[in-house]
Motif scaffolding. Structure first.
Motif, PDB file in Angstrom:
ATOM      1  N   ASP A   1       0.793  -1.224   0.000  1.00 30.35           N
ATOM      2  CA  ASP A   1       0.000   0.000   0.000  1.00 30.35           C
ATOM      3  C   ASP A   1       0.830   1.280   0.000  1.00 30.35           C
ATOM      4  N   HIS A   2       2.164   1.146  -0.038  1.00 33.50           N
ATOM      5  CA  HIS A   2       3.009   2.339  -0.032  1.00 33.50           C
ATOM      6  C   HIS A   2       4.327   2.083  -0.770  1.00 33.50           C
ATOM      7  N   TRP A   3       4.961   3.177  -1.167  1.00 33.98           N
ATOM      8  CA  TRP A   3       6.327   3.167  -1.685  1.00 33.98           C
ATOM      9  C   TRP A   3       7.236   3.534  -0.525  1.00 33.98           C
ATOM     10  N   GLU A   4       8.475   3.059  -0.576  1.00 33.80           N
ATOM     11  CA  GLU A   4       9.458   3.489   0.405  1.00 33.80           C
ATOM     12  C   GLU A   4      10.812   3.633  -0.250  1.00 33.80           C
ATOM     13  N   SER A   5      11.665   4.432   0.387  1.00 32.02           N
ATOM     14  CA  SER A   5      13.012   4.676  -0.099  1.00 32.02           C
ATOM     15  C   SER A   5      13.946   4.733   1.102  1.00 32.02           C
ATOM     16  N   HIS A   6      15.123   4.139   0.956  1.00 35.97           N
ATOM     17  CA  HIS A   6      16.112   4.094   2.027  1.00 35.97           C
ATOM     18  C   HIS A   6      17.386   4.788   1.544  1.00 35.97           C
ATOM     19  N   PRO A   7      17.510   6.098   1.782  1.00 37.59           N
ATOM     20  CA  PRO A   7      18.657   6.839   1.254  1.00 37.59           C
ATOM     21  C   PRO A   7      19.998   6.485   1.877  1.00 37.59           C
ATOM     22  N   ALA A   8      19.999   5.883   3.074  1.00 32.93           N
ATOM     23  CA  ALA A   8      21.253   5.610   3.773  1.00 32.93           C
ATOM     24  C   ALA A   8      21.988   4.375   3.255  1.00 32.93           C
ATOM     25  N   GLY A   9      21.287   3.500   2.519  1.00 35.30           N
ATOM     26  CA  GLY A   9      21.974   2.301   2.052  1.00 35.30           C
ATOM     27  C   GLY A   9      21.043   1.344   1.348  1.00 35.30           C
ATOM     28  N   ASP A  10      21.633   0.323   0.772  1.00 33.82           N
ATOM     29  CA  ASP A  10      20.879  -0.702   0.056  1.00 33.82           C
ATOM     30  C   ASP A  10      20.008  -1.510   1.024  1.00 33.82           C
ATOM     31  N   GLU A  11      18.974  -2.142   0.451  1.00 37.16           N
ATOM     32  CA  GLU A  11      18.092  -3.019   1.225  1.00 37.16           C
ATOM     33  C   GLU A  11      18.053  -4.385   0.554  1.00 37.16           C
ATOM     34  N   LEU A  12      18.212  -5.436   1.342  1.00 37.72           N
ATOM     35  CA  LEU A  12      18.100  -6.807   0.854  1.00 37.72           C
ATOM     36  C   LEU A  12      16.697  -7.305   1.154  1.00 37.72           C
TER      37      LEU A  12
ATOM     38  N   ARG B   1      10.216  -1.432  -8.521  1.00 38.07           N
ATOM     39  CA  ARG B   1      11.062  -0.250  -8.320  1.00 38.07           C
ATOM     40  C   ARG B   1      10.625   0.838  -9.286  1.00 38.07           C
ATOM     41  N   ASP B   2      10.643   2.062  -8.815  1.00 34.01           N
ATOM     42  CA  ASP B   2      10.347   3.213  -9.657  1.00 34.01           C
ATOM     43  C   ASP B   2      11.680   3.733 -10.189  1.00 34.01           C
ATOM     44  N   VAL B   3      11.969   3.407 -11.446  1.00 36.87           N
ATOM     45  CA  VAL B   3      13.224   3.828 -12.069  1.00 36.87           C
ATOM     46  C   VAL B   3      12.898   4.927 -13.079  1.00 36.87           C
TER      47      VAL B   3
ATOM     48  N   PRO C   1      18.652  -0.704  -4.509  1.00 39.00           N
ATOM     49  CA  PRO C   1      19.731   0.263  -4.307  1.00 39.00           C
ATOM     50  C   PRO C   1      19.296   1.430  -3.419  1.00 39.00           C
ATOM     51  N   ALA C   2      20.234   2.004  -2.719  1.00 32.87           N
ATOM     52  CA  ALA C   2      19.965   3.151  -1.854  1.00 32.87           C
ATOM     53  C   ALA C   2      19.236   4.235  -2.638  1.00 32.87           C
ATOM     54  N   GLY C   3      18.195   4.786  -2.021  1.00 34.50           N
ATOM     55  CA  GLY C   3      17.484   5.916  -2.592  1.00 34.50           C
ATOM     56  C   GLY C   3      16.445   5.594  -3.647  1.00 34.50           C
TER      57      GLY C   3
ATOM     58  N   GLY D   1      16.790   7.629   7.732  1.00 39.14           N
ATOM     59  CA  GLY D   1      16.251   8.511   6.706  1.00 39.14           C
ATOM     60  C   GLY D   1      15.176   7.903   5.829  1.00 39.14           C
ATOM     61  N   THR D   2      14.697   6.700   6.153  1.00 39.57           N
ATOM     62  CA  THR D   2      13.667   6.048   5.333  1.00 39.57           C
ATOM     63  C   THR D   2      12.468   6.970   5.171  1.00 39.57           C
ATOM     64  N   ASP D   3      11.941   6.976   3.950  1.00 39.42           N
ATOM     65  CA  ASP D   3      10.774   7.795   3.640  1.00 39.42           C
ATOM     66  C   ASP D   3       9.699   6.921   3.009  1.00 39.42           C
ATOM     67  N   HIS D   4       8.443   7.271   3.216  1.00 39.68           N
ATOM     68  CA  HIS D   4       7.300   6.545   2.660  1.00 39.68           C
ATOM     69  C   HIS D   4       6.396   7.511   1.921  1.00 39.68           C
ATOM     70  N   ARG D   5       5.689   6.998   0.936  1.00 41.35           N
ATOM     71  CA  ARG D   5       4.655   7.776   0.264  1.00 41.35           C
ATOM     72  C   ARG D   5       3.533   6.821  -0.122  1.00 41.35           C
ATOM     73  N   PRO D   6       2.292   7.322  -0.177  1.00 39.28           N
ATOM     74  CA  PRO D   6       1.170   6.455  -0.525  1.00 39.28           C
ATOM     75  C   PRO D   6       1.320   5.885  -1.929  1.00 39.28           C
ATOM     76  N   ARG D   7       0.725   4.747  -2.138  1.00 40.62           N
ATOM     77  CA  ARG D   7       0.752   4.087  -3.442  1.00 40.62           C
ATOM     78  C   ARG D   7      -0.670   4.050  -3.990  1.00 40.62           C
ATOM     79  N   THR D   8      -0.817   4.485  -5.230  1.00 42.63           N
ATOM     80  CA  THR D   8      -2.119   4.435  -5.849  1.00 42.63           C
ATOM     81  C   THR D   8      -2.228   3.142  -6.647  1.00 42.63           C
ATOM     82  N   THR D   9      -3.422   2.750  -7.010  1.00 47.06           N
ATOM     83  CA  THR D   9      -3.639   1.466  -7.683  1.00 47.06           C
ATOM     84  C   THR D   9      -2.975   1.405  -9.056  1.00 47.06           C
ATOM     85  N   GLU D  10      -2.759   2.536  -9.700  1.00 50.93           N
ATOM     86  CA  GLU D  10      -2.165   2.488 -11.048  1.00 50.93           C
ATOM     87  C   GLU D  10      -0.643   2.418 -11.039  1.00 50.93           C
TER      88      GLU D  10
END
Length: 142
Positions: free
Chosen positions: A66-77, A89-91, A109-111, A132-141
């Motif tokens: 239900d959301h997007w997230e980003s981790h600017p401090a480092g990679d996530e496994l 991923r939003d590239v 990848p970070a960020g 520094g993790t950030d979240h934003r809502p995710r829409t159905t599209e």
């Protein structure tokens, strides 16, 4: 919320994450919750680890994230433990999808903004650079 030193009992990573810190420490996070006050307390408790600190946790779910997230401090496994998951991923505004089955993993990848969709009941293990993790809502599209 408190970091526990030298826990001898089993830890359920679904409810009690483990913080990996400087000096190769591993401390369960007792009383963790996805609550702003608890997250702030956790961030303050591990701030001295900076970008090297990691949170290890298991998530169970079923359906789209239900959301997007980003981790600017480092990679996530992200490791798929059971079921089937798609990491999106939003590239540069274009979705990049990675399908994972049990035992398969991917690195965000970070960020990079990402979301996790679970096809039916599924379980993942994450190792996250949380600073520094950030979240934003995710829409159905998306």
């Amino acid at each position: 919320m408190r970091l526990v030193d030298h826990e001898r009992n089993p830890v359920d990573l679904r409810t009690t994450p483990v913080h990996l810190g400087l000096g190769s420490t591993a401390k369960p996070v007792e009383g963790f919750a996805w609550d702003p006050e608890v997250l702030q307390a956790y961030g303050a408790a591990v701030a001295s680890d900076g970008a090297e600190g990691r949170m290890v946790m298991i998530f169970d779910g079923d359906g789209p994230g239900d959301h997007w997230e980003s981790h600017p401090a480092g990679d996530e496994l992200i490791v798929c433990l059971s079921g089937s998951v798609t990491v999106v991923r939003d590239v540069d505004g274009v979705p990049d999808r990675v399908l994972l089955g049990p035992g398969e993993a991917t690195v965000n990848p970070a960020g990079v903004w990402h979301a996790v969709d679970m096809a039916g009941p599924a379980s993942i293990l994450t190792v996250t650079a949380g600073a520094g993790t950030d979240h934003r809502p995710r829409t159905t599209e998306q």
